[in-house]
Design an enzyme around this catalytic site. Structure first.
Site, PDB file in Angstrom:
ATOM      1  N   GLY A   1       0.906  -1.465  -0.042  1.00 38.82           N
ATOM      2  CA  GLY A   1      -0.255  -0.116   0.095  1.00 38.82           C
ATOM      3  C   GLY A   1       0.777   1.182   0.088  1.00 38.82           C
ATOM      4  O   GLY A   1       1.938   1.208   0.418  1.00 38.82           O
TER       5      GLY A   1
ATOM      6  N   LEU B   1       0.414   4.126   1.813  1.00 39.34           N
ATOM      7  CA  LEU B   1       0.552   4.503   3.137  1.00 39.34           C
ATOM      8  C   LEU B   1       1.248   3.165   3.760  1.00 39.34           C
ATOM      9  O   LEU B   1       2.122   3.560   4.666  1.00 39.34           O
ATOM     10  CB  LEU B   1      -0.804   4.963   3.802  1.00 39.34           C
ATOM     11  CG  LEU B   1      -0.639   4.975   5.049  1.00 39.34           C
ATOM     12  CD1 LEU B   1       0.301   6.348   5.777  1.00 39.34           C
ATOM     13  CD2 LEU B   1      -2.060   5.296   5.967  1.00 39.34           C
TER      14      LEU B   1
ATOM     15  N   ASP C   1      -6.182 -13.241   4.751  1.00 38.93           N
ATOM     16  CA  ASP C   1      -7.362 -13.104   3.954  1.00 38.93           C
ATOM     17  C   ASP C   1      -8.153 -11.905   4.761  1.00 38.93           C
ATOM     18  O   ASP C   1      -8.765 -12.236   5.709  1.00 38.93           O
ATOM     19  CB  ASP C   1      -7.815 -14.187   3.510  1.00 38.93           C
ATOM     20  CG  ASP C   1      -9.469 -14.036   2.710  1.00 38.93           C
ATOM     21  OD1 ASP C   1      -9.606 -12.986   2.434  1.00 38.93           O
ATOM     22  OD2 ASP C   1     -10.014 -14.677   2.478  1.00 38.93           O
TER      23      ASP C   1
ATOM     24  N   ALA D   1      -7.839  -0.985   2.252  1.00 45.32           N
ATOM     25  CA  ALA D   1      -9.167  -0.537   1.660  1.00 45.32           C
ATOM     26  C   ALA D   1      -9.217  -0.769   0.226  1.00 45.32           C
ATOM     27  O   ALA D   1      -8.395  -1.083  -0.715  1.00 45.32           O
ATOM     28  CB  ALA D   1      -9.085   0.849   2.013  1.00 45.32           C
TER      29      ALA D   1
ATOM     30  N   TYR E   1     -17.370   4.874  -2.315  1.00 45.06           N
ATOM     31  CA  TYR E   1     -16.414   4.765  -1.456  1.00 45.06           C
ATOM     32  C   TYR E   1     -16.504   5.363  -0.361  1.00 45.06           C
ATOM     33  O   TYR E   1     -16.285   4.996   0.935  1.00 45.06           O
ATOM     34  CB  TYR E   1     -15.224   5.582  -2.273  1.00 45.06           C
ATOM     35  CG  TYR E   1     -13.937   5.739  -1.528  1.00 45.06           C
ATOM     36  CD1 TYR E   1     -12.855   4.453  -0.977  1.00 45.06           C
ATOM     37  CD2 TYR E   1     -13.333   7.015  -1.090  1.00 45.06           C
ATOM     38  CE1 TYR E   1     -11.907   4.983  -0.286  1.00 45.06           C
ATOM     39  CE2 TYR E   1     -12.330   7.065  -0.592  1.00 45.06           C
ATOM     40  CZ  TYR E   1     -11.543   6.183  -0.026  1.00 45.06           C
ATOM     41  OH  TYR E   1     -10.249   6.424   0.562  1.00 45.06           O
TER      42      TYR E   1
ATOM     43  N   LYS F   1     -16.448   3.750   3.542  1.00 45.87           N
ATOM     44  CA  LYS F   1     -15.657   4.395   4.433  1.00 45.87           C
ATOM     45  C   LYS F   1     -16.409   4.822   5.882  1.00 45.87           C
ATOM     46  O   LYS F   1     -15.747   4.552   6.727  1.00 45.87           O
ATOM     47  CB  LYS F   1     -14.445   5.218   4.067  1.00 45.87           C
ATOM     48  CG  LYS F   1     -13.683   4.655   2.829  1.00 45.87           C
ATOM     49  CD  LYS F   1     -12.615   3.651   3.449  1.00 45.87           C
ATOM     50  CE  LYS F   1     -11.768   4.362   4.504  1.00 45.87           C
ATOM     51  NZ  LYS F   1     -10.706   3.291   4.637  1.00 45.87           N
TER      52      LYS F   1
END
Ligand code: NAP
Length: 294
Positions: free
Chosen positions: A17, A19, A43, A67, A132, A136
């Protein structure tokens, strides 16, 4: 303030990722035992796999950077976005409560509709405009509804940094090939450098902070201003022309204004986040050269 040296953190999304990779590096600099994990290690959609990972690693902290981040594609893949952005944090929160582990989860400025014209605080009304953003926000709410206090939800925005492609990286590469670019000027946000975000997140841990915090670099920019600053810093001769959002129709609606207020973060840590322009210089001078040579 607590000493974090020798504590153990797992970083979900830490191998690949944007970040997660930087967070892993910055945790190690603080002498925290940082274990980056990716889809080959667990997983995220299987509770049994998450339990096995927690029993195997026995961490003090779980950082969740996993994410579904493809904002436009999420409009067509709501179920996939929901599983990663809502179900995963909910399950992680429940398991962290069970195992007595602190959860640090990352969220987004896209939980807001962008109708304000001054920076959003943690208390401001949410009203996501995209799948999205909705998924979130639901992830945040599921964590907060667990009756478990020992979590941090860090809302951040407009990330750029080493190891992985991002908006600034793409603009600089395009600017090298073209005489001019058109970039959206009527969406304003808080550009944020991932090493700063990682360091500021670690500061919150040191102060044993709990709850929701906005963490971004200071200052505001439109995508066009961010692009112009990046291209200028690289001394590339490419003209950047501002265009309205309507020039680039996208599936997902984005907030026209999503600058985040970091007063709460500063009150807890005593740190005022540095300006994004300064952080961008570090990215361009220190990271981007290596990045392009990869
Ligand atoms: N990027 C931004 O501008 C921005 C802005 C605001 C908030 N945020 C939030 O900040 C956090 C980190 O964002 P980021 O930009 O670093 O994200 P990213 O680069 O897209 O990384 C997401 C991570 O999730 C993993 N992942 C995705 N689908 C998976 C799956 N089905 N199974 C296992 N792993 C999976 C990816 O692994 P693979 O590489 O293997 O796919 C990757 O490691 C996220 O919570 C995001 O919502 C980001």
């Amino acid at each position: 303030m607590i000493d974090l040296a020798g504590k153990k953190a797992v970083i979900l999304g830490g191998r690949t990722g944007l970040l997660g990779q930087t967070l892993t590096e910055r945790l190690k600099l603080q002498e925290i035992i940082a274990v980056p994990l990716s889809r080959s290690d667990f997983d995220p959609l299987s509770e049994a796999s998450l339990v096995a990972m927690l029993e195997r690693e026995e961490p003090d902290f779980v950082f969740n950077t996993v994410a579904y981040t493809m904002v436009d594609q999420a409009e067509d893949e709501e179920n996939k976005a929901h599983l990663l952005n809502t179900t995963l944090p909910a399950t992680l929160g429940r398991l962290c409560k069970q195992f007595g582990i602190k959860l640090i989860h990352f969220s987004t400025d896209f939980v807001f509709d962008g109708k304000k014209d001054s920076p959003y605080t943690e208390e401001d009304q949410t009203n996501p405009q995209s799948v999205y953003g909705e998924t979130k926000l639901a992830g945040e709410e599921r964590i907060m509804g667990l009756g478990y206090e020992d979590f941090l939800i860090i809302r951040t925005a407009w990330l750029f940094g080493p190891h992985k492609s991002n908006f600034v990286y793409k603009i600089v590469n395009m600017a090298e090939e073209r005489d001019n670019l058109t970039v959206v000027h009527d969406q304003n946000g808080s550009p944020t450098y991932t090493p700063d975000l990682a360091d500021y997140s670690i500061e919150l841990l040191k102060y044993e902070a709990r709850g929701i915090f906005n963490v971004v670099n200071s200052g505001k920019a439109s995508w066009c201003e961010l692009a112009t600053e990046a291209v200028d810093s690289c001394a590339i001769n490419c003209r950047i022309d501002p265009v309205p959002t309507s020039a680039y129709p996208t599936k997902a609606k984005r907030p026209p204004y999503s600058v985040l207020d970091t007063t709460k973060f500063s009150e807890v840590t005593g740190i005022k986040p540095r300006p994004w322009v300064q952080a961008l210089r570090d990215y361009v001078y220190n990271d981007l050269k290596d990045h392009q040579e990869d």
